[in-house]
Design a protein around this motif. Structure first.
Motif, mmCIF file in Angstrom:
data_model
loop_
_atom_site.group_PDB
_atom_site.id
_atom_site.type_symbol
_atom_site.label_atom_id
_atom_site.label_comp_id
_atom_site.label_asym_id
_atom_site.label_seq_id
_atom_site.Cartn_x
_atom_site.Cartn_y
_atom_site.Cartn_z
ATOM 1 N N THR A 1 0.817 -1.216 0.000
ATOM 2 C CA THR A 1 0.000 0.000 0.000
ATOM 3 C C THR A 1 0.852 1.267 0.000
ATOM 4 O O THR A 1 0.311 2.369 0.007
ATOM 5 N N LEU A 2 2.159 1.137 -0.024
ATOM 6 C CA LEU A 2 3.062 2.276 0.097
ATOM 7 C C LEU A 2 2.788 3.337 -0.963
ATOM 8 O O LEU A 2 2.703 3.049 -2.155
ATOM 9 N N GLY A 3 2.639 4.581 -0.537
ATOM 10 C CA GLY A 3 2.457 5.691 -1.457
ATOM 11 C C GLY A 3 1.076 5.795 -2.070
ATOM 12 O O GLY A 3 0.868 6.603 -2.976
ATOM 13 N N SER A 4 0.117 5.036 -1.561
ATOM 14 C CA SER A 4 -1.208 4.993 -2.172
ATOM 15 C C SER A 4 -2.293 5.354 -1.167
ATOM 16 O O SER A 4 -2.043 5.542 0.025
ATOM 17 N N ASN A 5 -3.530 5.404 -1.670
ATOM 18 C CA ASN A 5 -4.702 5.590 -0.806
ATOM 19 C C ASN A 5 -5.424 4.263 -0.575
ATOM 20 O O ASN A 5 -6.581 4.240 -0.185
ATOM 21 N N GLY B 1 -0.567 7.954 3.672
ATOM 22 C CA GLY B 1 -1.461 7.991 2.523
ATOM 23 C C GLY B 1 -2.896 7.865 2.973
ATOM 24 O O GLY B 1 -3.564 8.847 3.288
ATOM 25 N N ARG B 2 -3.383 6.618 3.017
ATOM 26 C CA ARG B 2 -4.757 6.379 3.452
ATOM 27 C C ARG B 2 -4.985 6.903 4.872
ATOM 28 O O ARG B 2 -6.090 7.317 5.233
ATOM 29 N N GLY B 3 -3.954 6.887 5.686
ATOM 30 C CA GLY B 3 -4.098 7.315 7.067
ATOM 31 C C GLY B 3 -3.973 8.800 7.287
ATOM 32 O O GLY B 3 -4.117 9.274 8.414
ATOM 33 N N ALA B 4 -3.728 9.573 6.226
ATOM 34 C CA ALA B 4 -3.562 11.023 6.407
ATOM 35 C C ALA B 4 -3.798 11.761 5.098
ATOM 36 O O ALA B 4 -4.929 12.118 4.761
ATOM 37 N N GLU C 1 -13.730 11.095 -6.862
ATOM 38 C CA GLU C 1 -12.902 10.980 -5.660
ATOM 39 C C GLU C 1 -11.542 10.341 -5.916
ATOM 40 O O GLU C 1 -10.640 10.441 -5.091
ATOM 41 N N THR C 2 -11.376 9.737 -7.068
ATOM 42 C CA THR C 2 -10.084 9.138 -7.415
ATOM 43 C C THR C 2 -9.110 10.132 -8.044
ATOM 44 O O THR C 2 -7.949 9.783 -8.283
ATOM 45 N N THR C 3 -9.553 11.355 -8.303
ATOM 46 C CA THR C 3 -8.715 12.315 -9.033
ATOM 47 C C THR C 3 -7.405 12.582 -8.287
ATOM 48 O O THR C 3 -7.402 12.928 -7.111
ATOM 49 N N GLY C 4 -6.293 12.382 -8.971
ATOM 50 C CA GLY C 4 -4.991 12.656 -8.389
ATOM 51 C C GLY C 4 -4.522 11.633 -7.384
ATOM 52 O O GLY C 4 -3.493 11.831 -6.718
ATOM 53 N N LEU C 5 -5.224 10.525 -7.255
ATOM 54 C CA LEU C 5 -4.896 9.502 -6.258
ATOM 55 C C LEU C 5 -4.727 8.146 -6.937
ATOM 56 O O LEU C 5 -5.269 7.892 -8.002
ATOM 57 N N SER C 6 -3.997 7.261 -6.270
ATOM 58 C CA SER C 6 -3.785 5.923 -6.790
ATOM 59 C C SER C 6 -4.175 4.879 -5.749
ATOM 60 O O SER C 6 -3.976 5.074 -4.550
ATOM 61 N N ALA C 7 -4.725 3.781 -6.237
ATOM 62 C CA ALA C 7 -5.017 2.632 -5.378
ATOM 63 C C ALA C 7 -3.871 1.628 -5.411
ATOM 64 O O ALA C 7 -3.974 0.566 -4.785
ATOM 65 N N TYR C 8 -2.809 1.958 -6.111
ATOM 66 C CA TYR C 8 -1.712 1.009 -6.306
ATOM 67 C C TYR C 8 -0.464 1.493 -5.598
ATOM 68 O O TYR C 8 -0.052 2.663 -5.736
ATOM 69 N N GLY C 9 0.159 0.614 -4.856
ATOM 70 C CA GLY C 9 1.344 0.960 -4.090
ATOM 71 C C GLY C 9 2.594 1.004 -4.938
ATOM 72 O O GLY C 9 2.597 0.650 -6.120
ATOM 73 N N VAL C 10 3.676 1.463 -4.303
ATOM 74 C CA VAL C 10 4.979 1.562 -4.945
ATOM 75 C C VAL C 10 5.866 0.449 -4.410
ATOM 76 O O VAL C 10 6.017 0.287 -3.196
#
Length: 336
Positions: free
Chosen positions: A277-281, A306-309, A325-334
């Motif tokens: 989940t790193l770097g994602s929402n 990310g998801r926590g803040a 609500e997905t604008t500018g955000l990713s569900a995919y980690g790094v």
């Protein structure tokens, strides 16, 4: 030109993550980033990962923030309310601090101390009916990091009557960025590496928030500091309400989050990992039944910054502004 936004507390970890997300957001324009002790220094001096953003951190105050259409407050607990009260009507606000999360003044006094500033619209879109409230809100209180990891795992099961709201037990490990950026001896690399340590055992401030959002009536919560920069892994257990199958638990979670772009119930047998989940929402969930006690277990993984803040704050801002609500955000980690 997009919506004009400002970040108060931009020198901190959550503030820096906010600025990074805003910089890549097609509909948001950063017009101000503020700090306290680092005011007057270049943004990139506080956050080398943001080199190329030609901005100087301004002193935190209502004057510099009031010119924005929407303000993110990434300030320490107890510092948001006074500043938000000085912002003019019409300026939308998403508060990443705890000042406006709790509805009960007694709970605020017990866990945080001081005067209760009142509750704002709670910023967890996946809770039933909450998106509709966020859409029309001018002021939104972002969730706590441990809170969102726990609430996403627990709320659907209590709502479905699958688990008892009493005797909920949560053990959760967080990366060190959750403790903020201030220099503290126990957060030095030499102290943290190769070590796990519990803290605020039996009295963590996210307990009343979790109970408020899930309907849990009795909650034992043990947070653990983990030797990693970011991420939360929460193990949430509860007594089943009668005969409950693993299939019923998974079905309740899947039914709740199937429309969600950011919450995923992993395939059966696949356990969540914080690195995924790193770097994602994103939030990754998995359910199990304890073979000995029969307790229901849900494991949850998120990126605490990310998801926590920051990412969840942007998700709420998108909804407030009428954007997908997905604008500018990713569900995919790094990875790696």
């Amino acid at each position: 030109m997009g919506t004009r936004v400002a970040v108060a507390g931009a020198s901190g970890y959550a503030g820096g993550e906010l600025v990074r997300l805003i910089a890549g957001h097609p509909e948001l324009d950063l017009v101000a980033a503020t700090a306290h002790s680092q005011a007057g220094t270049p943004l990139a001096a506080a956050h080398p990962q943001l080199t190329g953003l030609d901005m100087v951190l301004a002193e935190t105050g209502p004057a510099v923030l009031s010119d924005a259409d929407l303000v993110f407050l990434a300030l320490p607990h107890g510092q948001s309310a006074a500043l938000a009260a000085q912002l003019p009507p019409g300026v939308k606000v998403v508060d990443l601090g705890a000042d406006h999360r709790l509805t009960a003044a007694a709970a605020w006094s017990r866990y945080y101390g001081g005067q209760h500033a009142g509750a704002w619209t709670y910023g967890l879109p996946e809770l039933p009916g909450q998106r509709e409230k966020i859409v029309v809100a001018e002021r939104v209180a972002n969730t706590g990091c441990y809170a969102v990891a726990t609430i996403l795992a627990l709320a659907p099961l209590i709502a479905a009557g699958l688990v008892e709201p009493e005797d909920v037990v949560v053990v959760a490990a967080s990366g060190t960025s959750g403790a903020g950026r201030a220099a503290k001896a126990h957060l030095l690399g030499s102290e943290v590496m190769g070590d796990l340590s519990p803290y605020k055992v039996g009295a963590h401030q996210h307990v009343p928030e979790i109970k408020q959002a899930t309907g849990a009536r009795s909650l034992s919560f043990t947070p653990i500091l983990a030797p990693m920069p970011r991420g939360i892994l929460a193990t949430v257990t509860a007594r089943p309400a009668g005969a409950v199958s693993l299939g019923a638990v998974r079905e309740a979670l899947i039914a709740t989050y199937d429309p969600s772009p950011f919450v995923t119930v992993l395939p059966e047998g696949v356990m969540p990992h914080t690195a995924a989940t790193l770097g994602s929402n994103a939030a990754h969930l998995q359910a199990a039944l304890d073979a000995d006690s029969g307790r229901v277990i849900v494991v949850s993984a998120i990126d605490n910054l990310g998801r926590g803040a920051a990412a969840q704050a942007v998700q709420c801002a998108n909804i407030m502004l009428g954007l997908p609500e997905t604008t500018g955000l990713s569900a995919y980690g790094v990875a790696p």
